[in-house]
Scaffold this active site. Sequence first.
Site, short mmCIF file in Angstrom:
data_model
loop_
_atom_site.label_atom_id
_atom_site.label_comp_id
_atom_site.label_asym_id
_atom_site.label_seq_id
_atom_site.Cartn_x
_atom_site.Cartn_y
_atom_site.Cartn_z
N ARG A 103 0.85 -1.21 0.00
CA ARG A 103 0.00 0.00 0.00
C ARG A 103 0.88 1.25 0.00
O ARG A 103 0.54 2.26 -0.61
CB ARG A 103 -0.96 0.00 1.20
N TYR A 113 -15.10 17.92 -15.61
CA TYR A 113 -15.70 16.59 -15.62
C TYR A 113 -16.80 16.49 -14.55
O TYR A 113 -16.61 16.94 -13.41
CB TYR A 113 -14.58 15.57 -15.39
N ASP A 162 -6.15 19.10 -14.71
CA ASP A 162 -6.53 17.75 -15.11
C ASP A 162 -6.17 17.63 -16.60
O ASP A 162 -6.82 18.23 -17.46
CB ASP A 162 -8.04 17.56 -14.86
N LYS A 221 -8.14 6.62 -19.26
CA LYS A 221 -8.40 7.09 -20.61
C LYS A 221 -7.17 6.84 -21.50
O LYS A 221 -6.71 5.72 -21.58
CB LYS A 221 -8.82 8.57 -20.57
C1 LIG Z 1 -11.29 14.76 -17.47
C2 LIG Z 1 -11.55 13.61 -16.53
N1 LIG Z 1 -10.95 13.60 -15.34
C3 LIG Z 1 -11.15 12.60 -14.45
C4 LIG Z 1 -11.99 11.55 -14.74
C5 LIG Z 1 -12.22 10.45 -13.72
O1 LIG Z 1 -11.41 9.37 -13.96
P1 LIG Z 1 -11.74 7.87 -13.50
O2 LIG Z 1 -12.95 7.43 -14.28
O3 LIG Z 1 -10.50 7.14 -13.84
O4 LIG Z 1 -12.02 7.89 -12.04
C6 LIG Z 1 -12.63 11.52 -15.98
C7 LIG Z 1 -13.53 10.40 -16.32
O5 LIG Z 1 -14.22 10.41 -17.32
C8 LIG Z 1 -12.40 12.57 -16.90
O6 LIG Z 1 -13.00 12.61 -18.11
#
Ligand SMILES: Cc1ncc(COP(=O)(O)O)c(C=O)c1O
Length: 429
Positions: free
Chosen positions: A93, A145, A215, A240
């Site tokens: 961990r 998001y 992000d 992604k």
């Molecule tokens: C821009 C963005 N950030 C964060 C996330 C969240 O990621 P996760 O689905 O891996 O938790 C997403 C999910 O679609 C996203 O599009």
Amino acid sequence: MFRLDFRGTLKRLLNLERTKMSSDTGATSAALALARTLRMGTSLIHVGSEPDATTGAVVPPISLSTTFAQASVGDLPGKLDPNSFGLGYDYSRSTNPTRGSLERCLAAAEGAAHGVGFSSGVAAISACMQLLKPGDKIIAMDEVYGGTQRLLSKVVTPLHGIEVTYMDFTDPSISSSDVQDASMIWLESPTNPCLKITDISRISSLNPNAITVVDNTFSTPYFQNPLQLGADVVVHSCTKSINGHSDVVLGMVLTNSSSLYSSLRFTQNAVGSVPSPFDCYLTLRGLKTLHVRMSYGAANALSIAHFLDSHEGVEAVMYPGLTSHPQHELAKAQMKGGFGTVVTVKVKGCTGTFLSSLKIFVVAEGLGAVESLVSCPAKMSHHGVPAEKKKQLGIDENLVRLSVGLESIDDLLKDLDDALNAGFKARQI
Ligand SMILES: Cc1ncc(COP(=O)(O)O)c(C=O)c1O
């Protein structure tokens, strides 16, 4: 008796390794310095995937062990250092060799000194929020998001007492005084789903006391390096494009700040949302082809954006690579060599008929995969965003997000053409 012998042998071995490591103290920093001199296509393939020190295996083995032998209690040279090349581990961990390999590889790609892996993109985002304390304030880009907005409104504000406000950072009139009380500035560029572009350098410089987080999921380090543009922290949903094969959920936070890094490492261990070694292995494997996938996928996306721009079944196309995009010049200056693999459109006619007529694009949550995906953000990723906010941002029910994959472009164009014509006709009946 056997047990004692075994322990003795182990102790000798570990001491030997420790001596090797201390004579090698320069190895970690030398390896990191070397990684910095490599072009991305080389570092993605080699950093974190150095041949295994014991067997020479070109693909380092997945380290499944949850726990690691200690020569004596607490004798762990290199502890907490995922760059310590096989030493310093105590419990998976806290640190794990396969996770460390992935952390190093993505850190090299982002030009970051440190990477900290989490069990999902949302867990990585949540770890960033834990850099703050009650009474602090986050100013976030108005369109982020949907899951980030949910985390902010349902967890961060009510449970942690952190105030959140939203701002349209594309507005050129925003100045230092607008963000003076922010402890954290939260950006996405391009945004999900309308692909708005924020000037990362400008916004990062407005309040030097605030932690600016970007992000970077949509751009990936292949197209954009926010740390080099002045951001303090980068977040990825590696689910992604970083992994790119729709078979892993994983997240990462990257930074050059050693104090932020130690807080993030603390959270990783204390909260414990860590990815499995197998998921780290798959993500590291996916990352090796990031440069090839992103350049091919973005070329497909640009062709699709041009095609849709002149299609009678389309009301509007959003893609930073089109000259019609309101921040095209900024995107050109800020992004390198391409504009990503997501194209957002407003379709005319019946959106449901359009979506159900597609044969290659798969209707699914997610993006950044080898296969092309399509989603309706108003009903899917941004379902939980309040209706009036969706309306204000233009996230209408005819807004469709295409995640362009690596299929042959002619097949993708035909698929879209057939489905758009079907959707357009459905309205006219
Ligand atoms: C821009 C963005 N950030 C964060 C996330 C969240 O990621 P996760 O689905 O891996 O938790 C997403 C999910 O679609 C996203 O599009």
